[in-house]
Design a protein around this motif. Structure first.
Motif, PDB file in Angstrom:
ATOM      1  N   VAL A   1     -10.206  22.194  12.056  1.00  0.00           N
ATOM      2  CA  VAL A   1      -9.819  21.851  10.686  1.00  0.00           C
ATOM      3  C   VAL A   1     -10.916  22.372   9.767  1.00  0.00           C
ATOM      4  CG1 VAL A   1      -9.135  20.004   9.130  1.00  0.00           C
ATOM      5  CG2 VAL A   1      -8.669  19.781  11.580  1.00  0.00           C
TER       6      VAL A   1
ATOM      7  N   PRO B   1      -2.375   7.664   7.726  1.00  0.00           N
ATOM      8  CA  PRO B   1      -2.946   9.016   7.787  1.00  0.00           C
ATOM      9  C   PRO B   1      -4.435   8.963   8.113  1.00  0.00           C
ATOM     10  CG  PRO B   1      -1.477   8.815   5.911  1.00  0.00           C
ATOM     11  CD  PRO B   1      -1.621   7.430   6.484  1.00  0.00           C
TER      12      PRO B   1
ATOM     13  N   GLY C   1      -1.591  22.192   7.170  1.00  0.00           N
ATOM     14  CA  GLY C   1      -1.391  21.903   8.578  1.00  0.00           C
ATOM     15  C   GLY C   1      -1.891  23.034   9.443  1.00  0.00           C
TER      16      GLY C   1
ATOM     17  N   ARG D   1      -8.209  10.503   8.199  1.00  0.00           N
ATOM     18  CA  ARG D   1      -9.144  11.420   7.567  1.00  0.00           C
ATOM     19  C   ARG D   1     -10.081  12.015   8.609  1.00  0.00           C
ATOM     20  NH1 ARG D   1     -14.116  12.246   5.994  1.00  0.00           N
ATOM     21  NH2 ARG D   1     -14.518  13.381   4.028  1.00  0.00           N
TER      22      ARG D   1
ATOM     23  N   ALA E   1      -9.933  16.842   5.554  1.00  0.00           N
ATOM     24  CA  ALA E   1      -8.472  16.774   5.512  1.00  0.00           C
ATOM     25  C   ALA E   1      -7.991  15.405   5.953  1.00  0.00           C
ATOM     26  CB  ALA E   1      -7.866  17.866   6.392  1.00  0.00           C
ATOM     27  N   VAL E   2      -6.716  15.142   5.682  1.00  0.00           N
ATOM     28  CA  VAL E   2      -6.044  13.921   6.127  1.00  0.00           C
ATOM     29  C   VAL E   2      -4.870  14.344   7.005  1.00  0.00           C
ATOM     30  CG1 VAL E   2      -4.835  11.830   5.430  1.00  0.00           C
ATOM     31  CG2 VAL E   2      -6.718  12.703   4.035  1.00  0.00           C
ATOM     32  N   ILE E   3      -4.884  13.910   8.272  1.00  0.00           N
ATOM     33  CA  ILE E   3      -3.830  14.276   9.213  1.00  0.00           C
ATOM     34  C   ILE E   3      -2.684  13.276   9.103  1.00  0.00           C
ATOM     35  CG2 ILE E   3      -3.249  14.574  11.659  1.00  0.00           C
ATOM     36  CD1 ILE E   3      -6.123  15.422  12.142  1.00  0.00           C
ATOM     37  N   TYR E   4      -1.460  13.817   9.010  1.00  0.00           N
ATOM     38  CA  TYR E   4      -0.272  12.971   8.877  1.00  0.00           C
ATOM     39  C   TYR E   4       0.543  12.899  10.171  1.00  0.00           C
ATOM     40  CZ  TYR E   4      -0.910  12.537   3.841  1.00  0.00           C
ATOM     41  OH  TYR E   4      -1.404  12.224   2.603  1.00  0.00           O
TER      42      TYR E   4
ATOM     43  N   TYR F   1       0.501  20.459  13.705  1.00  0.00           N
ATOM     44  CA  TYR F   1      -0.178  19.412  12.946  1.00  0.00           C
ATOM     45  C   TYR F   1       0.158  19.531  11.469  1.00  0.00           C
ATOM     46  CZ  TYR F   1      -2.797  20.061  17.250  1.00  0.00           C
ATOM     47  OH  TYR F   1      -3.118  20.231  18.571  1.00  0.00           O
ATOM     48  N   ASP F   2       0.495  18.411  10.858  1.00  0.00           N
ATOM     49  CA  ASP F   2       0.628  18.352   9.402  1.00  0.00           C
ATOM     50  C   ASP F   2      -0.604  17.658   8.851  1.00  0.00           C
ATOM     51  OD1 ASP F   2       3.119  19.580   9.030  1.00  0.00           O
ATOM     52  OD2 ASP F   2       4.180  17.748   9.552  1.00  0.00           O
ATOM     53  N   TRP F   3      -1.332  18.359   8.003  1.00  0.00           N
ATOM     54  CA  TRP F   3      -2.464  17.724   7.323  1.00  0.00           C
ATOM     55  C   TRP F   3      -2.521  18.224   5.881  1.00  0.00           C
ATOM     56  CZ3 TRP F   3      -4.936  20.781  11.601  1.00  0.00           C
ATOM     57  CH2 TRP F   3      -5.407  22.025  11.184  1.00  0.00           C
ATOM     58  N   LYS F   4      -3.251  17.485   5.092  1.00  0.00           N
ATOM     59  CA  LYS F   4      -3.442  17.823   3.686  1.00  0.00           C
ATOM     60  C   LYS F   4      -4.932  17.840   3.413  1.00  0.00           C
ATOM     61  CE  LYS F   4      -2.402  14.732   0.577  1.00  0.00           C
ATOM     62  NZ  LYS F   4      -3.715  14.525  -0.079  1.00  0.00           N
TER      63      LYS F   4
END
Length: 620
Positions: free
Chosen positions: A510, A563, A485, A565, A514-517, A609-612
C-alpha cells in the motif's frame, strides 16, 4: 426373583454393548483446527482410518495419553491413518488452545468443535478418549483409552475393517453438553427458534425464483430437506462463502451461522424436525417485486443476449456496450442481475473512457515510472540486459516482482485514471457495489463498457440476457473522494500433479496511508484456502481475514465491518493453497501440472482489495 433381576440386567448390558460395539454412523463433518486450517472428513476418504483424541486444556489424562498418541501417529501415518485432537467446545479460544499445544508439544491439528455437534455425533463422552473413525463410511468403530486399548483396536480395524471390542471405558472427566441436555428436555420450536434462522440465513436464495435449487418456504419443505440441511451445516458447505469468524477483523454480512444457530437446527432435525408451533413463519415471508437489491436503478444497461450451447467449452467473450451518455455522471453504486445464473460464471467490467484505454505497454511504463526507484531500477536493468543480449524478457517474473510493491490493477484491467468509476462485476453470490458516502467515480460522456463474460455449459442450450443497474449522484453533485484499491497477482504458477496443499503467497504494498474496505480471494477449481495478513512497516503483523474453505462457486468480496487504517508501506500478504489431488471433486485433471490461465481448468492466484487513500480527493 433376584435371579430374574440379574438375568434382565445382563440382557440390558448385553443389548447396550451390542449398540456400542456395532459401528455407529456419525456422518461426514468439517471443523477448523486451532491454526485455522479446514478439515472435512470426506477429504480423508483415501485414508484407512482417522484417529481422534478428545482434548481439553489442563486435563491430566490428555497430557498422559499424548506421548503414546504421538508415537502411534508417527508409526501409522504412513499406513494411511490420519491423527487429530478434538476440543469439544470446552475452550473456544484459538489462542488458549494454541498456548496449550505449545506447552504440551502438540504438533497435530486440534479440531475446534465450538458447537459440540461433532463431539455429539461421534458419541464422545470423556476427555482423553480416543476414537477410530472410518472416513469412507463415516462410522465410529472404537471409543476408548489411548494406553493399552487404542493400538490393538487400530491394528484390528486396519486388518479386518472392524473392531470386536469397540467400547472400552475411559477414566477422563465427563464432557458436559449443556445445550444438548436443554434441547433434549425441550425440543427447539420450529416457529420460534428454527424458522427465524432459515428466514435470516437461507430463504433469500432458497425461495421461488431464487438462485438456490429448491425453496425453503414452509415447514413441510424444510422438514423434507432437513437431512440435507443437517449435512451441509455439519460440513460447513452452507451458508456459502464462510469466513473464519473466530479470527481476524469482523466482516460485514458474514454468512456464518453462530454456534447456537447450528445447535438449534441440528438438534431440531435430530428430533424429527417437528412442527411445534401454531404458525408457519416461512410460509408468510414476502419478497420485493423488484429484481434490483438497491431499488430501481437510474440507468439500466441491457447486455446483448448471448446464446450458450448445451455442451462444450465457451471461450471468454469480450462484449462492448455503448452507454449512450451525453453528459458526465458520477456513480454512487451499481449492480448486475444475471439473465441465466445457471450458466453465467462471471463478468468483469471495465469502463472505457472517450478515446479508449491506454496501451498496456504505456500503462506498464507509467506504473514503472511511478514505482519506488529502489524497486523500478533493478527491473529496468533486467529489461535492458535482456534487450542487449537479444533475449526474451521474462515479463512473468518482472510482474511478480513489481506486484510485490505496486498495484498492478491498472495493467490488468486497463484503467489508470483514479476519477473513472468502477462498475460492478458479477460472480455467484455477488453483492451490489456501493461506494461509501461521499465517494464515487465518473462516467464521462461517450464512455463505453467492456465486459469480459465467462459462461459454463449445463447440458441445456439457453440464452443469457443480463442487465447492469447504475445509480448516480444527483446531477451537479460531485463526490469529494475516490475509491482506489489494489490487485496482487501471481503469474508463476506450477502446481504439481496430485498436490493436496500446494501453498503460495502473493503480496501488494500500500503506497500511501489508506483505509481498507474489503478483501477478496480469487482462484479457480483447485483453490483451497486463502488468508490475508497485514505486515506493517514497524515489523508487526496482523491477520485480517481467513477464508479456510475457498469455493470457486462463491467468489465473494468480504467487506470489513469497520474499515481498517494502514500506514504507507504496509504489505498485504495473501497466503493460500491449491488442492490438485483426486480428493478434490471439482478438479478437472489431478494428474496434470497446472499453470496460470484464464479458463477455469487453469488457475489464478489473486487478491483483490478496495481501499481509499486518506488524502485521496477528486480532481477538478
Amino acid at each position: 426373583m433376584n435371579r430374574i433381576k440379574q438375568l434382565v440386567a445382563g440382557l440390558v448390558v448385553a443389548a447396550t454393548s451390542m449398540t456400542v460395539f456395532a459401528a455407529d454412523r456419525a456422518g461426514d463433518f468439517a471443523l477448523i483446527d486451532h491454526e485455522g486450517r479446514f478439515h472435512q472428513m470426506a477429504w480423508y476418504d483415501d485414508h484407512e482410518a482417522v484417529v481422534i483424541l478428545i482434548q481439553a486444556n489442563g486435563v491430566e489424562e490428555v497430557a498422559a495419553a499424548l506421548a503414546d498418541f504421538n508415537t502411534l501417529s508417527r508409526k501409522y501415518s504412513d499406513q494411511g491413518v490420519a491423527f487429530f485432537l478434538l476440543n469439544p467446545g470446552l475452550q473456544t479460544s484459538r489462542e488458549a488452545v494454541q498456548a496449550e499445544a505449545e506447552r504440551l508439544g502438540i504438533e497435530l491439528p486440534v479440531l475446534m468443535d465450538d458447537s459440540q455437534l461433532v463431539s455429539e455425533s461421534l458419541g464422545a463422552s470423556r476427555i482423553g478418549e480416543a476414537i477410530i473413525y472410518d472416513p469412507a463410511s463415516f462410522e465410529v468403530h472404537f471409543r476408548g483409552p489411548v494406553q493399552a486399548a487404542l493400538e490393538p483396536a487400530l491394528q484390528e480395524f486396519l486388518g479386518e475393517g472392524t473392531v470386536s471390542n469397540g467400547a472400552v471405558a475411559t477414566d477422563g472427566p465427563a464432557i458436559d453438553f449443556p445445550v444438548l441436555a436443554s434441547h433434549e428436555q425441550s425440543t427447539p420450536s420450529y416457529s420460534r427458534d428454527v424458522a427465524p434462522i432459515i428466514a435470516e440465513n437461507c430463504a433469500a436464495c432458497h425461495r421461488a425464483d431464487g438462485i438456490a435449487p429448491f425453496a425453503l418456504d414452509s415447514h413441510m419443505t424444510t422438514q423434507g430437506w432437513s437431512p440435507m440441511i443437517r449435512e451441509v451445516v455439519m460440513t460447513k458447505r452452507m451458508p456459502p462463502g464462510q469466513v473464519d469468524n473466530k479470527v481476524g477483523r469482523k466482516v460485514k454480512d458474514a454468512m456464518n451461522l453462530s454456534d447456537a444457530e447450528m445447535q438449534t437446527l441440528v438438534h431440531w432435525i435430530n428430533a424429527g424436525a417437528p412442527m411445534n408451533g401454531d404458525t408457519d413463519p416461512l410460509a408468510e415471508l414476502t419478497w420485493p417485486d423488484t429484481k434490483w437489491q438497491l431499488g430501481e436503478p437510474d440507468m439500466v444497461v441491457n447486455i446483448p443476449p448471448q446464446t450458450i450451447p448445451a455442451t462444450g467449452i465457451v471461450d471468454y467473450m469480450n462484449v462492448p456496450v455503448d452507454l449512450e451518455l451525453t453528459e458526465d455522471r458520477w456513480v454512487k453504486a451499481s449492480d448486475i442481475v444475471a439473465g441465466d445464473p445457471t450458466v453465467l460464471h462471471h463478468i468483469i467490467t471495465t469502463v472505457v473512457p472517450p478515446g479508449g484505454l491506454p496501451d498496456p505497454q504505456e500503462v506498464f511504463m507509467q506504473i514503472l515510472d511511478n514505482a519506488d526507484p529502489e524497486v523500478a531500477q533493478p527491473i529496468r536493468q533486467k529489461m535492458f540486459a535482456a534487450a542487449v543480449a537479444g533475449e526474451e524478457v521474462d515479463f512473468d517474473a518482472i510482474l511478480e516482482e513489481l506486484g510485490e510493491n505496486v498495484d498492478l490493477g491498472p495493467l490488468l484491467f486497463g484503467n489508470i485514471d483514479p476519477d473513472i468509476a468502477s462498475i460492478s462485476g458479477y460472480v455467484p453470490g455477488a453483492k451490489p457495489l456501493v461506494n461509501p458516502p461521499g465517494v464515487g467515480g465518473v462516467l464521462k460522456a461517450g464512455s463505453t463498457l467492456n465486459l469480459q463474460m465467462h459462461y459454463t455449459t449445463t447440458g441445456k442450450e439457453t440464452t443469457d440476457a443480463s442487465e447492469i443497474g447504475i445509480y448516480f449522484y444527483p446531477e451537479g453533485e460531485v463526490p469529494e473522494e475516490r475509491m482506489a484499491g489494489g490487485v496482487a497477482n501471481s503469474f508463476n504458477l506450477a502446481i504439481p500433479p496430485q498436490a493436496k496443499d500446494h501453498e503460495m503467497t502473493v503480496a501488494v504494498r500500500v503506497p500511501q496511508d489508506a483505509v481498507i474496505y474489503s478483501l477478496m480471494p480469487h482462484m479457480h477449481f483447485r483453490g483451497k484456502r486463502m488468508k490475508f495478513t497485514a505486515e506493517y512497516p514497524d515489523g508487526s503483523e496482523e491477520l485480517i481475514l481467513s477464508v479456510p474453505n475457498y469455493s470457486f462457486n462463491w467468489q465473494l468480496s468480504h467487506e470489513l465491518e469497520e474499515p481498517m487504517r494502514v500506514p504507507a508501506g504496509t504489505r498485504i500478504v495473501a497466503t493460500g493453497a491449491f488442492d490438485n489431488s483426486s480428493q478434490n471433486l471439482f478438479n478437472p485433471d489431478p494428474n496434470s501440472e497446472v499453470s496460470w490461465g484464464e479458463q477455469s481448468w487453469e488457475e489464478m492466484f489473486m487478491g483483490f482489495y478496495d481501499w481509499k487513500y486518506e488524502d485521496q480527493g477528486g480532481s477538478e
